[in-house]
Design an enzyme around this catalytic site. Sequence first.
Site, short mmCIF file in Angstrom:
data_model
loop_
_atom_site.label_atom_id
_atom_site.label_comp_id
_atom_site.label_asym_id
_atom_site.label_seq_id
_atom_site.Cartn_x
_atom_site.Cartn_y
_atom_site.Cartn_z
N TYR A 177 0.85 -1.18 0.00
CA TYR A 177 0.00 0.00 0.00
C TYR A 177 0.89 1.23 0.00
CZ TYR A 177 -3.50 3.42 1.57
OH TYR A 177 -4.33 4.51 1.68
N ASP B 169 9.27 2.86 -0.45
CA ASP B 169 8.25 3.51 0.36
C ASP B 169 8.50 3.12 1.81
OD1 ASP B 169 6.09 4.36 1.76
OD2 ASP B 169 4.59 3.67 0.32
N LYS C 165 4.67 9.04 8.85
CA LYS C 165 4.42 8.48 10.17
C LYS C 165 5.41 8.98 11.24
CE LYS C 165 2.02 4.51 8.19
NZ LYS C 165 0.62 4.55 8.51
N1 PMP Z 1 2.88 4.15 2.28
C1 PMP Z 1 2.88 3.26 3.27
C2 PMP Z 1 3.92 2.18 3.28
C3 PMP Z 1 1.92 3.33 4.27
O1 PMP Z 1 1.93 2.42 5.26
C4 PMP Z 1 0.97 4.36 4.24
C5 PMP Z 1 -0.11 4.51 5.31
N2 PMP Z 1 -0.39 3.44 6.07
C6 PMP Z 1 1.01 5.27 3.19
C7 PMP Z 1 1.98 5.15 2.22
C8 PMP Z 1 0.02 6.39 3.09
O2 PMP Z 1 0.26 7.32 4.07
P1 PMP Z 1 -0.91 8.34 4.54
O3 PMP Z 1 -1.94 7.50 5.20
O4 PMP Z 1 -0.19 9.29 5.45
O5 PMP Z 1 -1.42 8.99 3.30
#
Ligand code: PMP
Length: 429
Positions: A145, A240, A268
């Site tokens: 994701y 990511d 995060k």
């Molecule tokens: N990339 C990863 C690996 C994530 O875990 C997340 C959110 N869980 C995101 C992108 C998206 O981040 P946001 O919810 O701050 O848009």
Amino acid sequence: MTTTGTSEKLFAAASQLIPGGVNSPVRAWKAVGGVPRFIRRASGSTITDVDGNSYVDYVGSWGPAIVGHAHVKVVKAVAEALKAGTSFGAPTPGEVDLARRLTGALPAMQQVRLVSSGTEAAMTAIRLARAFTKRARIVKFDGCYHGHADPLLVRAGSGAMTLGVPDSPGVPEATASQTVVARFNDRDEIEARFRADGEHIAAVIVEPVVGNMGVVAPQPGFLERLREVTAAHGALLIFDEVMTGFRLTWGGVQTLLGIAPDLTCLGKVIGGGLPLAAIGGRTDVMQLLAPVGPVYQAGTLAGNPLAVAAGLATLELLTRPGAYAQLEERGAQLEEGLRALLRTHRRAGCVARRGSMWTLFFGVDAVRDARDARATDTAAFARFFAAMLEHGVYLPPSQFEAAFISLAHSEADIETTVRAADRAFAAMG
Ligand code: PMP
């Protein structure tokens, strides 16, 4: 039985006003059933709902709360920043400090831009990769994701996987068709994709340790191979590390493994619980961003001073010697406890863990990719979740999410958790 009347009332009201009663889908507990707890406050490792129930918290705001909730130093830093004003729409000194911290920790990140969410970071990474390579296609892995930008909502993990909508309506076919989906940990497949289509692929984007189908670690050599194959074909490699950045070590999975991706997404932890994320990488790629280059990207609240203050205070706490060793110790303690319980209760399942990220998968021996994750016993997970809640432990409400340990989790918290799991297993039958 715990009392949940106030949460129930609030959820009923919220459901009239907000789709599903929540502002992010997994919060609705669709996969596990029951009424989501409305939260009043959190402190350290403990979260307390509006009915006064307290739990040992393993959601940790889905990752940011690595130093524990409402840490006095983070609260103080934000309070100080707050007094000076909430947002100016102009550069501030803290942004330079944070950029220095991030680029100092991640050697492959020569330049960085702050944004407000992981979604924006990944979206910008894709746009940059496409502009830099002048190619359209991107490769992502089934079950990873990267936020909810159109090109990345294809076979997406996290809430999309939980709700069974990995391919969202509303994403035009023309966009989705430019996203090639591959199997995580499958080196042969990625090589074949590049042999067939290499000159059209702008980038490969990957969670280097996956958190969004539950925790799934890369097999030795997999990420290294991605680096080689992308470089050989002139495509960019995007790590990511929104979840893994500063969670597993100072820096990211890339610093642990000595791999230099072209671009990295962070989020995060680096925002300390306020809205902040980042995209960074090679200077020649980053220099394509406006106002230097032609690739447009912007944000009214990007680099927000409160978020920057929270991020800097959080990172400062993580520089304390032994911080990551402590997270590893607590993680190992929990993993051992849960493994022993799986054996004594003769329950099929496995504990996947990297540092302070963990998932207890039901019904399978190992999870290497999304296919394995989909084969897990999600009904057993739902029963476990409910029983843990009854015994004072608040887990992520889906089998396909990582749970997080913080520096505020004590040995006693872990013991409480293992005892709760013992009772939960017994109650599940
Ligand atoms: N990339 C990863 C690996 C994530 O875990 C997340 C959110 N869980 C995101 C992108 C998206 O981040 P946001 O919810 O701050 O848009």
